[in-house]
Design a protein around this motif. Sequence first.
Motif, PDB file in Angstrom:
ATOM      1  N   ALA A 111       0.828  -1.211   0.000  1.00  0.00           N
ATOM      2  CA  ALA A 111       0.000   0.000   0.000  1.00  0.00           C
ATOM      3  C   ALA A 111       0.860   1.258   0.000  1.00  0.00           C
ATOM      4  CB  ALA A 111      -0.939   0.004   1.199  1.00  0.00           C
ATOM      5  N   LYS A 112       2.079   1.159   0.518  1.00  0.00           N
ATOM      6  CA  LYS A 112       2.953   2.329   0.601  1.00  0.00           C
ATOM      7  C   LYS A 112       3.653   2.639  -0.723  1.00  0.00           C
ATOM      8  CE  LYS A 112       3.794   2.167   5.576  1.00  0.00           C
ATOM      9  NZ  LYS A 112       4.806   2.141   6.656  1.00  0.00           N
ATOM     10  N   LEU A 149      12.216   9.316   1.268  1.00  0.00           N
ATOM     11  CA  LEU A 149      10.811   8.917   1.321  1.00  0.00           C
ATOM     12  C   LEU A 149      10.579   7.755   2.281  1.00  0.00           C
ATOM     13  CD1 LEU A 149       9.826   9.313  -2.427  1.00  0.00           C
ATOM     14  CD2 LEU A 149       8.802  10.531  -0.499  1.00  0.00           C
ATOM     15  N   VAL A 150      11.470   6.787   2.306  1.00  0.00           N
ATOM     16  CA  VAL A 150      11.235   5.636   3.188  1.00  0.00           C
ATOM     17  C   VAL A 150      11.535   5.961   4.644  1.00  0.00           C
ATOM     18  CG1 VAL A 150      11.584   3.962   1.342  1.00  0.00           C
ATOM     19  CG2 VAL A 150      13.514   4.574   2.826  1.00  0.00           C
ATOM     20  N   THR A 151      12.381   6.974   4.882  1.00  0.00           N
ATOM     21  CA  THR A 151      12.702   7.340   6.268  1.00  0.00           C
ATOM     22  C   THR A 151      11.900   8.537   6.758  1.00  0.00           C
ATOM     23  OG1 THR A 151      14.522   8.824   5.622  1.00  0.00           O
ATOM     24  CG2 THR A 151      15.065   6.491   6.024  1.00  0.00           C
ATOM     25  N   GLY A 152      11.213   9.239   5.838  1.00  0.00           N
ATOM     26  CA  GLY A 152      10.474  10.436   6.232  1.00  0.00           C
ATOM     27  C   GLY A 152      11.371  11.627   6.503  1.00  0.00           C
ATOM     28  N   ALA A 153      12.490  11.713   5.796  1.00  0.00           N
ATOM     29  CA  ALA A 153      13.455  12.794   6.033  1.00  0.00           C
ATOM     30  C   ALA A 153      12.873  14.150   5.656  1.00  0.00           C
ATOM     31  CB  ALA A 153      14.727  12.534   5.235  1.00  0.00           C
ATOM     32  N   GLU A 159      18.859  11.787  11.927  1.00  0.00           N
ATOM     33  CA  GLU A 159      19.366  10.567  11.306  1.00  0.00           C
ATOM     34  C   GLU A 159      18.851  10.406   9.880  1.00  0.00           C
ATOM     35  OE1 GLU A 159      21.644   7.051  11.089  1.00  0.00           O
ATOM     36  OE2 GLU A 159      21.693   8.778  12.456  1.00  0.00           O
ATOM     37  N   GLU A 160      17.578  10.742   9.650  1.00  0.00           N
ATOM     38  CA  GLU A 160      16.996  10.599   8.311  1.00  0.00           C
ATOM     39  C   GLU A 160      17.699  11.516   7.305  1.00  0.00           C
ATOM     40  OE1 GLU A 160      13.935   9.813  11.499  1.00  0.00           O
ATOM     41  OE2 GLU A 160      15.354  11.425  11.046  1.00  0.00           O
ATOM     42  N   TRP A 161      17.986  12.738   7.739  1.00  0.00           N
ATOM     43  CA  TRP A 161      18.714  13.693   6.896  1.00  0.00           C
ATOM     44  C   TRP A 161      20.098  13.151   6.556  1.00  0.00           C
ATOM     45  CZ3 TRP A 161      23.222  16.434   6.911  1.00  0.00           C
ATOM     46  CH2 TRP A 161      23.294  17.593   6.133  1.00  0.00           C
TER      47      TRP A 161
END
Length: 234
Positions: A111-112, A149-153, A159-161
């Motif tokens: 779904a993602k 996109l997968v980490t929501g950065a 950390e995502e950045w």
Amino acid sequence: MDPEHQSGCLVCGKNLKYLPEPVAAPCFYCGEMHQTDAVCQVGHFVCDRCHRAPADEIIETFCRTTQESDPLVIAETLMDTPQVKMHGPEHHFLVPAALLAAYYNVKGEPAKRHKVAQARQRAALVMGGFCGTHGDCGVAVGTGIFISLVTGATPLSREEWKLSNLITAESLREIALHGGPRCCKRNAFLAIITAVHFCREHLGITFPLHEPVTCHYFANNRECRVKDCPFFPG
């Protein structure tokens, strides 16, 4: 194999087979059922909408519906369509789209795959020829789009950045070390393979990968480095 399938089946290039009676068949790219009186020799069918679609449209449609978990298989399937040319900015979207589709299929979260549409919007901002004019290959940017996109950065993430910038840097380094001139197919393969290893190390995600890759697009590339390319046959 004809890499651009100028005639015959858009999926594999084989001859079309015309049936005495129409049958219901799923479109290879969008999965929708249609009545058709023509399939290829191995059974592929492409609906009229996907047949007419531009590159970004066919990439998004396929990556939002495929069940494939190997991003290289997804990428090569799309590269084999006539919409995706030997070189071009469509590769800037193809790389994150293939990675997103495979990532969410591996995780069991199909779904993602709607995030493929967000990747398309972001990749559209990366101009063609970026590798030569800005010193940053668009497919390397594509791996950063994927991780963001997968980490929501966001620009304010920690950390995502870090991860989204790190994957871009690692992809770009791998591409740069293989030298120019540009080859969108070679660079896309390098970026995807780099992203696969990166995901295993940093996200704990393992993709089924059909390495080694053997390129069958070189005949269409006037600047092919031949045996200096890691994907050249033999």
